[in-house]
Design an enzyme around this catalytic site. Structure first.
Site, PDB file in Angstrom:
ATOM      1  N   THR A  28     -48.858 -34.271  27.528  1.00  0.00           N
ATOM      2  CA  THR A  28     -49.798 -33.150  27.513  1.00  0.00           C
ATOM      3  C   THR A  28     -50.293 -32.908  26.095  1.00  0.00           C
ATOM      4  OG1 THR A  28     -48.714 -32.094  29.394  1.00  0.00           O
ATOM      5  CG2 THR A  28     -50.019 -30.670  27.962  1.00  0.00           C
ATOM      6  N   THR A  31     -54.050 -35.423  22.124  1.00  0.00           N
ATOM      7  CA  THR A  31     -53.922 -36.876  21.979  1.00  0.00           C
ATOM      8  C   THR A  31     -53.659 -37.528  23.333  1.00  0.00           C
ATOM      9  OG1 THR A  31     -52.972 -36.463  19.794  1.00  0.00           O
ATOM     10  CG2 THR A  31     -52.831 -38.702  20.627  1.00  0.00           C
ATOM     11  N   ALA A  83     -47.084 -35.881  19.658  1.00  0.00           N
ATOM     12  CA  ALA A  83     -46.026 -35.104  19.012  1.00  0.00           C
ATOM     13  C   ALA A  83     -46.673 -34.143  18.027  1.00  0.00           C
ATOM     14  CB  ALA A  83     -45.044 -36.018  18.288  1.00  0.00           C
ATOM     15  N   GLY A  96     -46.217 -27.766  21.397  1.00  0.00           N
ATOM     16  CA  GLY A  96     -47.372 -26.964  20.991  1.00  0.00           C
ATOM     17  C   GLY A  96     -48.266 -26.607  22.168  1.00  0.00           C
ATOM     18  N   GLY A  97     -48.225 -27.456  23.199  1.00  0.00           N
ATOM     19  CA  GLY A  97     -48.998 -27.196  24.416  1.00  0.00           C
ATOM     20  C   GLY A  97     -48.193 -26.534  25.509  1.00  0.00           C
ATOM     21  N   GLU A 103     -42.159 -32.312  29.753  1.00  0.00           N
ATOM     22  CA  GLU A 103     -42.281 -33.529  28.947  1.00  0.00           C
ATOM     23  C   GLU A 103     -40.913 -34.187  28.767  1.00  0.00           C
ATOM     24  OE1 GLU A 103     -46.164 -32.210  26.249  1.00  0.00           O
ATOM     25  OE2 GLU A 103     -44.141 -31.924  25.466  1.00  0.00           O
TER      26      GLU A 103
END
Length: 223
Positions: A28, A31, A83, A96-97, A103
């Site tokens: 997620t 990137t 990352a 961060g997401g 994950e």
């Protein structure tokens, strides 16, 4: 090269790690989104994908890629994700997401974790990026106190003035001001705090490979 161009470059490089006829785990974030767009070009060569968030699942489906629930999967050749920070030893901060728990779960099933990141994410010591911790809502105050006690500045993550909720219905506490010299030990310590779902340290089981986007091209780091 711009940051987006670096992300595009590592996303294209990651396609070479996709195993034909197998299931791909997909992370997620910005990137990972570039990778999804590249994966769509070879979707006829893969069996399906497993998504680490509802946002990722929606993007995969929009490209016509079959998305499986992890409970339907017995093996996965590769998990590909970004990352927020990564060390030369392969330990990472992620979340961060706000998808850190899913994950970590999806990554745990894969034979290989391929991290894709632009060069700014490579650091000698983790912690400049605030460390995300997913927390059961009723425990947020208790957990914040304990995170502050280990030397951090723990703050509830807000969105539009209210606590941000993960896909699992939990809150995120971001710990600022850490210098994480022993990420494996800190991961275990925070995961043992009652009320914590998981911490966004991927150190006990970090990346196997990092594809790092730089001005000189994509560099491959193996751990």
């Amino acid at each position: 090269m711009t940051q987006d161009e670096l992300k595009q470059a590592v996303a294209q490089a990651a396609i070479h790690y996709v195993v034909e006829g197998e299931i791909v785990g997909v992370g997620t974030g910005s990137t990972a989104n570039f990778f999804i767009d590249e994966l769509a070009k070879i979707k006829h060569k893969i069996k399906a994908a497993v998504a680490s968030s509802e946002e990722t699942a929606a993007r995969l489906r929009a490209h016509g890629i079959t998305v499986l629930d992890l409970n339907q999967v017995t093996s996965m050749a590769v998990y590909i994700d970004g990352a927020d920070e990564i060390t030369p030893q392969g330990a990472m901060i992620k979340g961060g997401g706000a998808a850190l728990t899913r994950e970590k779960i999806v990554a745990s099933v894969a034979d290989q974790f391929i991290c894709i990141a632009d060069g700014s994410k490579l650091v000698d010591v983790l912690g400049k990026f605030p460390l995300p911790v997913e927390v059961i809502p009723m425990a947020q105050t208790v957990v914040i106190r304990q995170l502050n006690a280990i030397g951090g500045d723990a703050r509830l993550r807000l969105k539009d003035g209210v606590p941000l909720l993960t896909d699992n219905g939990n809150v995120i506490v971001d710990v600022h001001g850490l210098q994480i010299t022993d990420p494996v030990a800190l991961e275990a310590k925070i995961n043992n705090i009652v009320g914590v779902v998981t911490v966004g340290l991927f150190a006990q089981h970090g990346a196997n490979v990092c594809l790092l986007g730089t001005a000189e091209g994509v560099k491959t780091l193996k751990f």
